[in-house]
Scaffold this active site. Structure first.
Site, mmCIF file in Angstrom:
data_model
loop_
_atom_site.group_PDB
_atom_site.id
_atom_site.type_symbol
_atom_site.label_atom_id
_atom_site.label_comp_id
_atom_site.label_asym_id
_atom_site.label_seq_id
_atom_site.Cartn_x
_atom_site.Cartn_y
_atom_site.Cartn_z
ATOM 1 N N LYS A 22 -17.513 -1.447 5.596
ATOM 2 C CA LYS A 22 -17.909 -2.543 4.695
ATOM 3 C C LYS A 22 -19.155 -2.626 4.415
ATOM 4 O O LYS A 22 -19.667 -2.751 3.517
ATOM 5 C CB LYS A 22 -17.405 -3.983 5.207
ATOM 6 C CG LYS A 22 -17.247 -5.092 4.260
ATOM 7 C CD LYS A 22 -16.761 -6.321 4.478
ATOM 8 C CE LYS A 22 -16.697 -7.451 3.522
ATOM 9 N NZ LYS A 22 -16.194 -8.473 3.795
ATOM 10 N N MET B 77 23.624 10.179 2.945
ATOM 11 C CA MET B 77 23.647 11.852 3.666
ATOM 12 C C MET B 77 23.765 11.582 5.052
ATOM 13 O O MET B 77 24.693 12.296 5.654
ATOM 14 C CB MET B 77 22.187 12.233 3.395
ATOM 15 C CG MET B 77 21.879 13.676 4.026
ATOM 16 S SD MET B 77 23.286 14.715 3.194
ATOM 17 C CE MET B 77 22.206 15.196 1.754
ATOM 18 N N PHE C 175 -11.361 -8.041 13.331
ATOM 19 C CA PHE C 175 -10.486 -8.300 12.539
ATOM 20 C C PHE C 175 -9.933 -7.216 11.620
ATOM 21 O O PHE C 175 -10.687 -6.827 10.832
ATOM 22 C CB PHE C 175 -10.420 -9.470 11.894
ATOM 23 C CG PHE C 175 -9.646 -10.130 10.941
ATOM 24 C CD1 PHE C 175 -8.235 -10.146 11.394
ATOM 25 C CD2 PHE C 175 -9.729 -10.130 9.387
ATOM 26 C CE1 PHE C 175 -7.169 -10.693 10.610
ATOM 27 C CE2 PHE C 175 -8.740 -10.587 8.797
ATOM 28 C CZ PHE C 175 -7.295 -10.778 8.997
ATOM 29 N N GLN C 176 -8.643 -6.905 11.569
ATOM 30 C CA GLN C 176 -8.211 -5.734 10.738
ATOM 31 C C GLN C 176 -9.074 -4.476 11.110
ATOM 32 O O GLN C 176 -9.163 -3.545 10.064
ATOM 33 C CB GLN C 176 -8.380 -6.423 8.930
ATOM 34 C CG GLN C 176 -7.270 -7.388 9.065
ATOM 35 C CD GLN C 176 -7.201 -7.454 7.450
ATOM 36 O OE1 GLN C 176 -7.984 -7.194 6.711
ATOM 37 N NE2 GLN C 176 -5.892 -8.074 6.996
ATOM 38 N N GLU D 157 0.781 -1.119 0.059
ATOM 39 C CA GLU D 157 -0.030 0.076 0.061
ATOM 40 C C GLU D 157 0.786 1.332 -0.008
ATOM 41 O O GLU D 157 0.394 2.240 -0.535
ATOM 42 C CB GLU D 157 -0.962 -0.012 1.360
ATOM 43 C CG GLU D 157 -2.226 -1.107 1.012
ATOM 44 C CD GLU D 157 -1.902 -2.479 1.770
ATOM 45 O OE1 GLU D 157 -0.537 -2.659 2.070
ATOM 46 O OE2 GLU D 157 -2.675 -3.208 1.745
#
Lengths: 176, 579
Positions: B182, B491, B132-133, B70
């Site tokens: 959902k 750097m 869940f999630q 993602e």
């Protein structure tokens, strides 16, 4: 300077979180914050008392508040004629024998006893922060058991908003 | 329309209602809203909570690019937005999908990149139960988005999407996140998309106050040492032509910010290049000595200003910014101008004032520009990273879209790749996000498929998001991946060398994967070049081949980025200026 800001916001879930998250992110400290619905049920008023800060910092606070999409209006009441009130509930130790003393102490403050028990009384006082601080200091030697304060809530006085419309309308309201 | 009852015949999901409204399922509404916003590509990754949404997206006609993480999706959306000026769209599922967007949201927030990020959420019925999630992406993303929404009913979808696209791509642009539980996807409601957004708390000032513009122009004519600082606002406002006209009209030297590169032609005689920590000697001299600074859409970032007390200490400062909160935030401003820089420039061009008497100042700056350019010393047969960038610019005639990661190679790219046109430069400025450059190149390609995209990456940053090579390999995208390999976090290593007594704590990467085999594993033609004398021919072959390519360039590991304004010092205290 201890700035007092009056902020009109959408009365929606999560708006308080947006404002407090902003303060945290930008490192602004607040002394008190009250939120309640206004005459318009879709709008809430937040009265925010900031910690001491200079004018540049205050300007940044106001601009950042104004950037929030749910903020409708930001007004700096600090130097305004305003009605500002704090409410405190003070539960103070008060054996029956000493109760008259408590009553005589609170009377000049126009405070009331709102709960009475065998060991304590609960005093309700409203006013500006200094007045409430003074009463707390007076009662402290008797033993303050518990204390709850609402924090400041405030409105601009009519005189301030009508007598000098330029000041009230422009100088303090951040127009962006 | 919301509130109207469901039509009698509920078999027809797209039955017409009043005023062209349609009765639709939530997931179909999302797709329809994206269509109305003329979204041409979505970057995303499916998962449980967005299954209904992905079902609606299936064969819907809008292109979807499946990245491999993602974070890759959101950086790709950023890359797309940077080269097109249109909002990038990204979709992720709830929980880890949403949290993987966090870096990209913060990056887009810092650099004012318009994004609309859509996240799935667990069903409303289980929100708050640690399902869940489940994660509170609204809570997480509030400080790093311009605004965010959680949709509570499908009937809100049209209004929320309309507002989200408007907020993302107007005023000071930025990311907006929409969280969709959902079960909302399955709810049905009326869809109407024609009402303009109603946002009383969001009314950005676009047209500046004419009195402020007058004040600015009045100040300009009396200036002896005027300078224009051109920031990313020029690019966001699509105002490069107006900037050029204004600068030429009054013959003003121009300093650019890192993110403003391309907003003014690097080849122009009046261009002093980038200012700040690794800026040019001429640019920093101009910023230090100026008596009249016109900031056009830059936010006076600390990497530009150096220690604030030494920044433009003698100047009257005019600052034009669409975000009033930027004005006076870091640098005290004498002439604040709130508004779009394009509108401001148009107004500035419409007022004629005598040009400032600044010929001597201009000559002095142009002399410094000529005598003290960015520089390197070619010794031995090691590839110098500076020359590598200059060669890429030469071969692509400066017309490629360049994306970078973050660190030394990024600064060298800013110094040695002259950008003459807008929308060719994709870099992570404010947040400094390693891992940005490769996925951003994918997004940039979908935004400008007609252009060659060169991703200039460090060996360390490349390894943070290298899984996105799969997208380049799968679609055989014409993206050229250049790995500037100095076997270090360059750097960090440079700062340890300069400020931490050469104690290279965790910054050296002597062990490296075989980058060529890695590229080949993703079926991308890959090669390595190690010697300076082979560099030009290797680059020419690499860049002229059609399709994707990966070139590992093993560069001198001891090379540092100069000149430099050390942290805590003023911009007049540069070290490493050309001897």
């Amino acid at each position: 300077m201890t700035p007092v800001l009056s902020v009109l916001v959408h009365n929606k879930p999560g708006v308080l979180n947006r404002i407090t998250a902003l303060f945290m992110r930008k490192g602004f400290n607040i002394q008190s914050l009250t939120v309640c619905i206004t005459e318009n049920p879709e709008i809430s008023r937040m009265t925010i008392v900031m910690s001491d800060m200079d004018e540049a910092a205050l300007e940044q606070v106001m601009k950042q508040l104004h950037k929030q999409i749910d903020v409708l209006k930001v007004t700096d009441l600090t130097d305004q004629a305003m009605v500002a009130r704090d409410l405190a509930l003070i539960r103070v130790s008060s054996p029956i024998a000493e109760r008259a003393i408590i009553h005589s102490l609170i009377e000049p403050f126009r405070a009331n006893v709102v709960d009475v028990g065998r060991e304590t009384v609960t005093v309700q006082v409203t006013g500006d922060a200094e007045k409430i601080d003074a009463l707390i200091a007076l009662l402290r030697p008797y033993g303050i058991r518990e204390l709850a304060r609402t924090g400041l809530t405030a409105l601009q006085r009519e005189a301030a908003s009508s007598a000098d419309p330029k000041r009230a309308g422009e100088a303090q309201v951040l127009h962006i | 329309m919301p509130g109207m009852s469901k039509p009698a015949d509920d078999e027809t999901l797209t039955r017409s209602g009043e005023g062209g409204a349609m009765w639709m399922k939530g997931a179909d509404m999302v797709v329809e809203a994206l269509r109305r916003e003329q979204v041409e590509v979505i970057f995303g990754y499916p998962g449980g909570a967005v299954l209904p949404l992905y079902d609606a997206l299936y064969q819907c006609g809008i292109r979807h690019v499946l990245t491999r993480h993602e974070q890759g999706a959101i950086h790709a959306a950023e890359g797309y937005a940077r080269v097109t000026g249109k909002p990038g769209v990204v979709i992720a599922t709830s929980g880890p999908g949403a949290t993987n967007l966090v870096t990209g949201l913060a990056d887009a927030m810092m650099d004012s990149i318009p994004l609309v990020a859509i996240t799935g959420q667990v069903a409303k019925t289980v929100i708050g139960t640690d399902a869940f999630q489940e994660t509170s992406i609204i809570g997480i993303s509030t400080p790093i988005t311009k605004h965010n929404y959680q949709i509570r009913h499908a009937s809100e979808i049209p209004k929320v999407f309309k507002e989200a696209f408007h907020i993302a791509n107007s005023g000071r642009k930025g990311p907006v996140l929409i969280d969709i539980p959902k079960d909302v996807s399955g709810e049905e409601a009326w869809f109407a998309y024609d009402d303009p957004p109603q946002l009383p708390g969001y009314q950005p000032t676009v047209v500046p106050h004419h009195m402020q513009i007058r004040k600015l122009m009045h100040g300009l004519q009396h200036a002896k040492r005027p300078v224009v600082l051109a920031g990313a606002g020029i690019l966001h406002a699509r105002a490069t032509d107006k900037l050029l006209a204004f600068v030429e009209k009054y013959q003003l030297p121009v300093v650019q910010t890192l993110l403003g590169l391309g907003g003014f032609p690097a080849s122009h005689a009046l261009c002093l290049g980038m200012g700040g920590m690794h800026g040019s000697a001429a640019a920093n001299k101009a910023l230090y000595e100026t008596d009249f600074l016109i900031n056009l859409g830059a936010r006076f970032d600390d990497r530009l200003t150096g220690k604030l007390e030494h920044f433009a200490p003698h100047a009257v400062v005019a600052h034009i910014d669409i975000d009033p909160a930027e004005i006076g935030k870091n640098v005290p401003t004498d002439i604040p101008v709130v508004g779009d820089v394009g509108e401001a420039l148009a107004m500035m061009l419409s007022i004629d004032v005598p040009a400032p008497d600044a010929a001597a100042w201009r000559e002095e700056l142009l002399r410094v520009k000529r005598e003290l350019p960015f520089w390197w010393v070619q010794d031995g047969d090691r590839i110098k990273p500076q020359r590598l960038i200059a060669e890429i610019a030469r071969i692509t005639k400066g017309d490629a879209v360049v994306t970078t990661d973050v660190g030394q190679h990024q600064m060298w790219a800013a110094q040695f790749f002259p950008l003459n046109r807008p929308d060719r430069w994709v870099t992570s400025g404010g947040l400094g996000t390693m891992g940005f450059g490769l996925p951003a190149a994918i997004g940039a390609h979908f935004g400008r498929p007609d252009k060659l995209v060169v991703a200039i990456l460090g060996d360390a940053g490349f390894q943070m998001t290298l899984q996105e090579l799969a997208v380049i390999g799968e679609y055989q995208l014409p993206i050229k991946v250049v790995i500037v390999n100095n076997s270090a976090l360059g750097m960090v290593r440079q700062w340890q060398e300069m400020f931490h007594g050469e104690r290279y704590s965790e910054s050296l990467l002597p062990w490296q994967p075989d980058f060529v085999k890695l590229g080949e594993a993703y079926r991308i033609p890959s090669a390595r070049v190690e010697r300076d004398e082979e560099l030009a021919s290797a680059l020419e072959a690499f860049l002229s081949e059609p399709g994707p390519g990966l070139l590992e360039c093993v560069v001198d590991p001891n090379e540092n980025v100069y000149p430099m304004v050390a942290p805590g010092t003023g911009i007049h205290q540069m070290v490493g200026v050309k001897p």
